[in-house]
Design an enzyme around this catalytic site. Structure first.
Site, PDB file in Angstrom:
ATOM      1  N   GLU A  64      64.915  56.361  66.241  1.00  0.00           N
ATOM      2  CA  GLU A  64      64.593  56.515  64.826  1.00  0.00           C
ATOM      3  C   GLU A  64      63.249  55.918  64.394  1.00  0.00           C
ATOM      4  O   GLU A  64      63.204  54.947  63.631  1.00  0.00           O
ATOM      5  CB  GLU A  64      65.698  55.911  63.958  1.00  0.00           C
ATOM      6  CG  GLU A  64      67.035  56.576  64.144  1.00  0.00           C
ATOM      7  CD  GLU A  64      68.085  56.072  63.155  1.00  0.00           C
ATOM      8  OE1 GLU A  64      67.833  55.076  62.470  1.00  0.00           O
ATOM      9  OE2 GLU A  64      69.159  56.682  63.094  1.00  0.00           O
ATOM     10  N   GLU A 119      74.116  59.619  67.176  1.00  0.00           N
ATOM     11  CA  GLU A 119      74.827  58.769  66.210  1.00  0.00           C
ATOM     12  C   GLU A 119      75.430  59.647  65.121  1.00  0.00           C
ATOM     13  O   GLU A 119      74.787  60.589  64.646  1.00  0.00           O
ATOM     14  CB  GLU A 119      73.901  57.760  65.511  1.00  0.00           C
ATOM     15  CG  GLU A 119      73.505  56.597  66.370  1.00  0.00           C
ATOM     16  CD  GLU A 119      72.602  55.599  65.640  1.00  0.00           C
ATOM     17  OE1 GLU A 119      72.729  55.420  64.415  1.00  0.00           O
ATOM     18  OE2 GLU A 119      71.748  55.017  66.338  1.00  0.00           O
TER      19      GLU A 119
HETATM   20  C1  BGP Z   1      71.020  54.016  62.157  1.00  0.00           C
HETATM   21  C2  BGP Z   1      70.689  53.000  63.224  1.00  0.00           C
HETATM   22  C3  BGP Z   1      71.866  52.214  63.700  1.00  0.00           C
HETATM   23  C4  BGP Z   1      72.862  51.854  62.618  1.00  0.00           C
HETATM   24  C5  BGP Z   1      73.141  53.006  61.670  1.00  0.00           C
HETATM   25  C6  BGP Z   1      73.956  52.631  60.463  1.00  0.00           C
HETATM   26  O1  BGP Z   1      69.889  54.283  61.402  1.00  0.00           O
HETATM   27  O2  BGP Z   1      70.120  53.627  64.344  1.00  0.00           O
HETATM   28  O3  BGP Z   1      71.390  51.082  64.394  1.00  0.00           O
HETATM   29  O4  BGP Z   1      72.591  50.669  62.016  1.00  0.00           O
HETATM   30  O5  BGP Z   1      71.952  53.605  61.216  1.00  0.00           O
HETATM   31  O6  BGP Z   1      73.151  51.985  59.538  1.00  0.00           O
HETATM   32  P1  BGP Z   1      73.611  50.805  58.629  1.00  0.00           P
HETATM   33  O7  BGP Z   1      73.978  49.706  59.558  1.00  0.00           O
HETATM   34  O8  BGP Z   1      72.454  50.501  57.756  1.00  0.00           O
HETATM   35  O9  BGP Z   1      74.775  51.300  57.853  1.00  0.00           O
END
Ligand code: BGP
Length: 471
Positions: free
Chosen positions: A163, A374
């Site tokens: 990302e 993800e």
């Molecule tokens: C993505 C990241 C993850 C994770 C996820 C959820 O952008 O790659 O590492 O954190 O988001 O985000 P958050 O923890 O802000 O809810």
């Protein structure tokens, strides 16, 4: 409804969010070790010093993943465990840890899917300008080569970066991530280019080694849709996709930047400083890229704006992904819509946006190989008589897996799905309150692990290769 036998059902994590052991066994400090200690930067001052102690409990965690039937585990390597200073001296204990983790996965037949950079940068490199400094790319390529040499005999799937848009935008536009700089679009675009150049060099190096695995990178996938079909808002969506999708996907998949964006950056003096050699390397590397990883949480709903509007201040409870903000160039803003569903942190829940976005991607880039690296629901899971009843997560994942299947049926080439996350972990800004895992971690009880309802549900989905999904 069955998924093909070579489709991987997985789950993901990232080093800073699970490992803890922040200074154990010779690991060097990172940007995140420092940033989370600055008062007010994270929810209730949470940090990853201990996280969920995956570093010391990985055997127990992998055994649970195996029990769930997980076919692949996506995790990241912490660069500072291997090169405590970012470059130079190598820490053998860091290499040993990842060898053990990889071997533990393989013991159960779990495919290790390795991210080389999930935001935790060795602190000395952060101090020297992080991704704005072109030397960081040199250090990164050396680190990546070391990982290929040490782990590439058993790891056949590498992700170079996670990302870019997030660490560049939150680092240099909203200031919510390190280095905490606000409203500096020149730096934001420069970072994206420097990362794409590092990615390109890295995959060229990987291919020279003839390890015959796959290498790609993971981007956020947040396709923009107009709030209605007025021409102004349709234009806003097109503009948003040029800056949010094409700027990130074109250099990786086509080896060049989208003309529409380049032209506007030139006019506003925001074009990154790049050399012809860098552009040639990006071009050379594009056909070598084996796959694209997509992290999908939500789409964007956008509307055109006619004059600059105020930036919405997001609290740590509210998180940075929630709608309401104008684009950096004040062409559009994101909107929360009355007829859509949202999570407790205001992220839209939209499996249909996922399908539509995937089909849009196929129409633009062809049938490139994709992994959903993800997708998941951040929630405060209800505990009823001691059982973690994360039914909303089951519904969320069910509907998004159905969306993936529909996209495959419509010709999108998707080879795997990684739920975020395998185990409850540290949310970068929202602490431990926001949960994502199949495995619950009890912070009141020595970080004891417990299977959630979704654990049993995912096992069933994997066992039936998706046939038991509810449509
Ligand atoms: C993505 C990241 C993850 C994770 C996820 C959820 O952008 O790659 O590492 O954190 O988001 O985000 P958050 O923890 O802000 O809810």
């Amino acid at each position: 409804m069955k998924f093909a036998n070579d489709f991987l059902f997985g789950a993901a994590s990232a080093a800073y969010q699970v490992e803890g052991a922040w200074d154990q066994d010779g690991k060097g400090p990172t940007n995140w070790d420092e940033f989370t200690k600055i008062p007010g930067k994270t929810f209730e001052g949470t940090n990853g010093d201990v996280a969920v102690d995956h570093y010391n409990r990985y055997k127990e965690d992998i055994a649970l993943m195996a029990e769930m039937g997980l076919e692949s585990y996506r995790f990241s390597i912490s660069w500072a465990r291997i090169f405590p200073n970012g470059s130079g001296e190598i820490n053998q204990k860091g290499i040993d840890f990842y060898n053990n983790l990889i071997d533990e996965c393989l013991k159960y037949g779990i495919v290790p899917f390795v991210t080389l950079y999930h935001w935790d940068l060795p602190l000395p490199l952060e101090k020297e300008g992080a991704w704005l400094n072109k030397n960081t790319a040199d250090a990164y390529v050396e680190y990546a080569k070391l990982c290929f040499n040490e782990f590439g005999d058993r790891v056949k799937n590498f992700i170079t970066f996670n990302e870019t848009v997030v660490f560049a935008a939150l680092g240099y536009m909203s200031g919510a991530h390190p280095p905490g700089i606000q409203n500096d679009p020149k730096k934001y675009f420069q970072v994206t280019h420097n990362v794409f150049y590092a990615h390109a060099r890295t995959i060229i190096e990987y291919k020279k080694l003839n390890q015959f695995g796959e290498i790609g990178l993971s981007h956020v996938f947040s396709p923009a849709f107009a709030v209605d079909d007025s021409p102004a808002n349709e234009f806003a969506a097109e503009h948003a996709n040029q800056f949010g999708v094409n700027w990130f996907y074109d250099p990786i998949l086509k080896g060049e930047y989208p003309e529409y964006v380049v032209k506007q950056l030139e006019e506003s003096g925001l074009l990154p400083d790049w050399t012809l050699e860098e552009l040639a390397v990006i071009k050379q590397a594009a056909p070598l890229n084996d796959f694209m990883g997509l992290n999908y949480y939500q789409p964007m709903r956008v509307e055109k704006i006619e004059q600059p509007v105020e930036q919405v201040e997001h609290s740590l409870e509210n998180s940075t992904g929630s709608p309401g903000n104008p684009s950096f160039d004040h062409v559009f803003r994101t909107v929360k819509m009355d007829d859509k569903k949202y999570t407790k942190w205001d992220w839209e829940i939209s499996p249909t946006g996922f399908v539509d976005g995937l089909v849009m991607l196929k129409d633009q880039y062809g049938q490139i190989k994709l992994y959903i690296t993800e997708n998941g629901l951040g929630d405060e899971d209800p505990i009823i008589e001691g059982a973690v009843c994360d039914i909303p997560r089951i519904n969320f994942l069910n509907d998004h897996l159905c969306a993936v299947k529909e996209a495959i049926d419509r010709g999108v080439h998707i080879k795997g799905f990684y739920s975020w996350s395998a185990i409850d972990l540290l949310s970068w800004l929202n602490g431990y309150k926001k949960q994502y895992g199949f495995i619950y971690v009890d912070h009141q009880n020595g970080l004891a692990r417990k299977k959630k309802a979704s654990f049993h549900w995912y096992k069933e989905i994997i066992d039936t290769r998706g046939e038991s999904l509810a449509r």
